[in-house]
Design a protein around this motif. Structure first.
Motif, short mmCIF file in Angstrom:
data_model
loop_
_atom_site.label_atom_id
_atom_site.label_comp_id
_atom_site.label_asym_id
_atom_site.label_seq_id
_atom_site.Cartn_x
_atom_site.Cartn_y
_atom_site.Cartn_z
N PRO A 20 20.20 8.01 6.76
CA PRO A 20 18.86 9.15 6.58
C PRO A 20 18.68 9.46 8.18
CG PRO A 20 17.98 7.16 5.88
CD PRO A 20 19.71 6.84 5.96
N THR A 21 18.01 10.65 8.26
CA THR A 21 17.76 10.81 9.87
C THR A 21 16.36 11.89 9.53
OG1 THR A 21 19.11 12.92 9.76
CG2 THR A 21 19.76 11.00 10.79
N VAL A 22 15.59 11.89 10.78
CA VAL A 22 14.43 12.60 10.69
C VAL A 22 14.40 13.70 11.69
CG1 VAL A 22 12.87 10.74 9.74
CG2 VAL A 22 13.08 10.91 12.25
N ASP A 23 13.59 14.70 11.47
CA ASP A 23 13.38 15.76 12.66
C ASP A 23 12.52 15.50 13.78
OD1 ASP A 23 13.02 18.00 13.84
OD2 ASP A 23 11.79 19.31 12.35
N VAL A 24 12.84 15.37 14.91
CA VAL A 24 12.10 14.88 15.99
C VAL A 24 11.95 16.16 16.95
CG1 VAL A 24 13.03 12.45 15.80
CG2 VAL A 24 14.24 14.32 17.26
N SER A 25 11.91 17.06 16.41
CA SER A 25 11.58 18.45 17.24
C SER A 25 10.08 18.33 17.86
CB SER A 25 11.81 19.75 16.44
OG SER A 25 11.18 19.96 15.44
N GLY A 26 9.43 17.74 17.19
CA GLY A 26 8.00 17.81 17.67
C GLY A 26 7.45 16.64 18.33
N VAL A 27 8.51 15.69 18.82
CA VAL A 27 8.27 14.66 19.83
C VAL A 27 8.34 14.94 21.12
CG1 VAL A 27 9.04 12.12 20.34
CG2 VAL A 27 9.12 13.01 17.96
N GLN A 28 7.32 14.61 21.95
CA GLN A 28 7.42 14.60 23.50
C GLN A 28 8.12 13.54 24.12
OE1 GLN A 28 6.44 18.00 24.41
NE2 GLN A 28 6.44 18.36 22.28
N ILE A 29 9.52 13.53 24.34
CA ILE A 29 9.97 12.37 24.80
C ILE A 29 9.48 12.00 26.01
CG2 ILE A 29 12.39 11.37 25.85
CD1 ILE A 29 13.67 12.90 23.64
N LYS A 42 0.78 -1.29 0.00
CA LYS A 42 0.06 -0.07 -0.05
C LYS A 42 0.63 1.21 -0.02
CE LYS A 42 -2.47 -0.94 3.55
NZ LYS A 42 -3.79 -0.92 4.42
N LEU A 43 1.95 1.07 0.51
CA LEU A 43 3.03 2.31 0.57
C LEU A 43 3.33 2.70 -0.73
CD1 LEU A 43 5.27 1.36 3.35
CD2 LEU A 43 3.70 3.39 3.55
N LEU A 44 3.40 1.60 -1.86
CA LEU A 44 3.63 2.12 -3.28
C LEU A 44 2.71 2.88 -3.75
CD1 LEU A 44 5.08 -1.32 -4.38
CD2 LEU A 44 6.51 0.42 -3.69
N ASP A 45 1.63 3.01 -3.30
CA ASP A 45 0.48 4.06 -3.99
C ASP A 45 0.39 5.58 -3.37
OD1 ASP A 45 -0.34 1.74 -5.61
OD2 ASP A 45 -1.60 0.97 -4.14
N GLN A 46 1.18 5.70 -2.16
CA GLN A 46 1.28 6.90 -1.47
C GLN A 46 2.30 7.83 -2.38
OE1 GLN A 46 1.52 7.07 2.74
NE2 GLN A 46 0.31 5.33 2.91
N PRO A 47 1.86 8.97 -2.63
CA PRO A 47 2.82 9.91 -3.21
C PRO A 47 4.07 10.44 -2.29
CG PRO A 47 0.71 10.81 -2.98
CD PRO A 47 0.34 9.51 -2.55
N GLN A 48 3.68 10.51 -1.12
CA GLN A 48 4.65 10.89 -0.31
C GLN A 48 4.60 10.01 1.02
OE1 GLN A 48 4.22 14.93 1.17
NE2 GLN A 48 5.93 14.97 2.81
N TRP A 49 5.62 9.32 1.15
CA TRP A 49 5.88 8.45 2.18
C TRP A 49 6.13 8.87 3.56
CZ3 TRP A 49 9.09 3.16 1.55
CH2 TRP A 49 8.46 2.53 0.52
N PRO A 50 5.61 8.19 4.63
CA PRO A 50 5.78 8.51 5.93
C PRO A 50 7.20 8.58 6.23
CG PRO A 50 5.00 6.31 5.87
CD PRO A 50 4.64 6.84 4.52
N GLN A 51 7.74 9.46 7.39
CA GLN A 51 9.02 9.48 7.79
C GLN A 51 9.45 8.07 8.48
OE1 GLN A 51 6.78 11.96 8.68
NE2 GLN A 51 7.70 13.85 8.84
N LEU A 52 8.74 7.56 9.08
CA LEU A 52 8.71 6.35 9.74
C LEU A 52 7.99 5.31 9.26
CD1 LEU A 52 9.39 7.79 13.39
CD2 LEU A 52 10.94 7.27 11.69
N ILE A 53 8.38 4.03 9.16
CA ILE A 53 7.72 2.82 8.91
C ILE A 53 8.07 1.89 10.10
CG2 ILE A 53 7.06 0.96 7.42
CD1 ILE A 53 8.22 3.00 4.97
N MET A 54 7.33 1.35 10.90
CA MET A 54 7.77 0.58 12.07
C MET A 54 7.10 -0.83 12.02
SD MET A 54 7.70 1.53 16.23
CE MET A 54 8.97 2.78 15.96
#
Length: 327
Positions: free
Chosen positions: A309-318, A68-80
């Motif tokens: 690759p890395t992602v921006d985690v500034s919005g994550v409330q640890i 299903k990810l193949l049909d998404q124009p923009q992938w999520p930053q994380l796939i878990m």
């Protein structure tokens, strides 16, 4: 998406995939609200509710999580991955690995998991050269009291370029550089002789496992030795094997240390122990399939991970991820 995630200034899209075993209800009920309140925008949550035999859905349903990810124009930053167990190996012949690997490299999304899920991670690496991350799955965020070490390592691992990891203790004196790769020993040995096991020359191979007696661990290592995998590596890193719960019936002195000694003999390369990774609460997060360098100085070994690759985690409330009870 939840209102909590949307209110975050930089919500991280987290796509969940259940490619292996059934996801326990208690893990879902704790992990999902904890991740949501921490600022993650969760996607594909319905995959966690599926049950078919011992699997989180039929093969076709579990395949659909990634396709299903193949049909998404923009992938999520994380796939878990949701959890391990068994089942990912059944999907390999029907996975569109070429397209998945190309999109993964193009998007620079982080594919995260371990245990049984490493079958898919290794297949992607073998077939397309796409790297991923060895790190926590949904279940790790679903415990009553999540590991502060694991949470901090997860956040640092996905957001910090050229990160270093120090492993203290007596270690071989050696240094080198190569592709850092590996995963669960049972899965890796089961992939030997198939097109889904990467052929890494001069690599840094890491291994972990759980629930196996010493002789079974050694037997799988011998299989990799006979398949020519071990001698191609520049170094081998051993994570947790939970060996303290397993005593050999014939000789209690035939333990993990004996297995390590045999591995050192047959591989002919430096073997480092104590990597904080495996089926344990206090696990680190590491790039898989990307370059790394190591330096063992006798009193420990330092791993430095490079060019991933890395992602921006500034919005994550640890603190929300470390809450003892899901809110």
């Amino acid at each position: 998406m939840s209102s909590s995630a949307l209110s975050s200034p930089n919500p991280l899209r987290l796509y969940l995939t259940a490619c292996s075993g059934i996801v326990p209800a208690k893990q879902r009920q704790s992990a999902l609200p904890r991740l949501t309140h921490a600022g993650f925008a969760l996607e594909n949550q319905h995959s966690l509710d599926r049950v078919y035999q011992r699997f989180a859905g039929t093969d076709a349903e579990r395949l659909s999580d990634l396709h299903k990810l193949l049909d998404q124009p923009q992938w999520p930053q994380l796939i878990m991955a949701a959890r391990g167990g068994y089942g990912a190996m059944r999907l390999l012949p029907k996975l569109d690995l070429a397209r998945l690997g190309a999109r993964l490299k193009e998007s620079r999304s982080l594919l995260i998991g371990y245990s049984d899920f490493c079958a898919i991670q290794l297949a992607l690496l073998a077939q397309t050269g796409a790297g991923s991350f060895a790190g926590p799955m949904l279940g790790d965020f679903g415990s009553a009291s999540p590991s502060g070490y694991a949470i901090n390592e997860f956040i640092a691992g996905i957001s910090t370029p050229q990160r270093s990891l120090r492993i203290a203790g007596a270690q071989p004196q050696a240094r080198g550089e190569g592709i850092f790769w590996g995963g669960n020993l049972s899965v890796i040995s089961s992939l030997a002789g198939t097109p889904y096991l990467p052929d890494i020359k001069g690599g840094l191979l890491f291994l972990e496992d759980v629930g196996e007696q010493p002789y079974r661990v050694e037997r799988m290592l011998q299989q990799l030795y006979l398949a020519g995998v071990l001698s191609k590596q520049k170094a081998i890193f051993l994570g947790d094997f939970s060996m303290q719960r397993h005593v050999d019936v014939y000789d209690p002195h035939y333990n993990f240390d004996a297995v390590v000694a045999e591995l050192r003999r047959i591989s002919g390369v430096p073997v480092f122990t104590g990597l904080p990774f495996g089926h344990i609460a206090n696990k680190t997060t590491m790039p898989l399939g990307f370059p790394a360098r190591f330096q063992g100085d006798g009193d420990g070994v330092t791993l430095q991970f490079l060019d991933y690759p890395t992602v921006d985690v500034s919005g994550v409330q640890i603190p929300a991820l470390m809450a003892e009870h899901a809110v």
